[in-house]
Design an enzyme around this catalytic site. Structure first.
Site, PDB file in Angstrom:
ATOM      1  N   ARG A  92     -32.741  -2.298  -3.962  1.00 53.33           N
ATOM      2  CA  ARG A  92     -31.668  -1.349  -4.239  1.00 53.33           C
ATOM      3  C   ARG A  92     -30.319  -2.048  -4.406  1.00 53.33           C
ATOM      4  O   ARG A  92     -29.431  -1.533  -5.081  1.00 53.33           O
ATOM      5  CB  ARG A  92     -31.583  -0.323  -3.110  1.00 53.33           C
ATOM      6  N   CYS A 116     -36.620   7.471 -13.701  1.00 48.63           N
ATOM      7  CA  CYS A 116     -36.474   8.795 -14.311  1.00 48.63           C
ATOM      8  C   CYS A 116     -36.844   9.926 -13.360  1.00 48.63           C
ATOM      9  O   CYS A 116     -36.779  11.094 -13.735  1.00 48.63           O
ATOM     10  CB  CYS A 116     -37.346   8.885 -15.568  1.00 48.63           C
TER      11      CYS A 116
END
Length: 214
Positions: A92, A116
């Site tokens: 991250r 997505c």
């Protein structure tokens, strides 16, 4: 239940090498995007996340070389402004490139951590900070598309103190016009280390204290 049994009373002696902090390394490495040149980061830990960040930076044109615990980064050949999902999904901290890319190059394409898949956005604070500084942000196809002609200093207040968002805002702000005030900022050691690194690059940072960076 597992337990430790310690029988003391014996004199201690020996030498222990203390590794550099991973979290600090993951902030300092993308900070090199802010300027052209060669940077030497010493006592860099040899860890998978550090290697993942190095791979991401190499995909942007940064040359990297490791000699044991010294990592050398040459940013003179940056030619790509995207952090693809294949890297961000592994770590991250890849979103740290967002602020420096917008600040220096005026554009960035950075994958959302979930790609997505819609749902909670843990990078909301990063995005809002960039918008406060004047960046146009568009979320589509699982990516953050950012553009700015020139960032401008602003007052940024985080509802939740976030290390990543604080670091990203600091990196973006050092090339923005004017002064930026970050309130409810994270004050973990890696933020202090990042501030010192940015100052060594020529940035003016003051007022680092309890939840406030100016």
């Amino acid at each position: 239940m597992d337990k430790f049994v310690i029988r003391g009373g014996n004199p201690l002696q020996g030498t222990v090498r203390i590794s550099g902090a991973k979290n600090a390394s993951l902030a300092l490495m993308p900070a090199t995007l802010l300027a052209s040149g060669t940077f030497e980061l010493r006592n860099t830990p040899i860890l998978r996340d550090v290697n993942t960040m190095a791979v991401l930076l190499r995909s942007m044109g940064i040359a990297s070389e490791r000699n044991e615990h010294t990592l050398t980064l040459d940013t003179s050949g940056i030619n790509n402004f995207e952090a693809p999902y294949e890297h961000v999904k592994k770590m991250r901290a890849s979103v740290y490139v967002l602020g420096p890319l917008i600040a220096r190059y005026g554009r960035a394409k950075v994958s959302l951590p979930g790609g997505c898949a819609w749902g909670p956005r843990p990078v909301n604070l990063h995005i809002e900070a960039m918008r406060k500084l004047g960046a146009d942000i568009d979320l589509r196809e699982g990516y953050i598309f950012a553009h700015a002609e020139k960032l401008t200093g602003a007052r940024i207040h985080f509802d939740v103190s976030s290390v990543g968002a604080t670091g990203n805002a600091m990196m973006a702000a050092v090339l923005a016009r004017g002064t930026t005030l970050i309130e409810n900022a994270a004050i973990e050691p890696e933020i202090t280390q990042l501030a010192e690194f940015l100052v060594s690059m020529g940035a003016k940072i003051g007022g680092i204290g309890t939840n406030r960076i100016e």
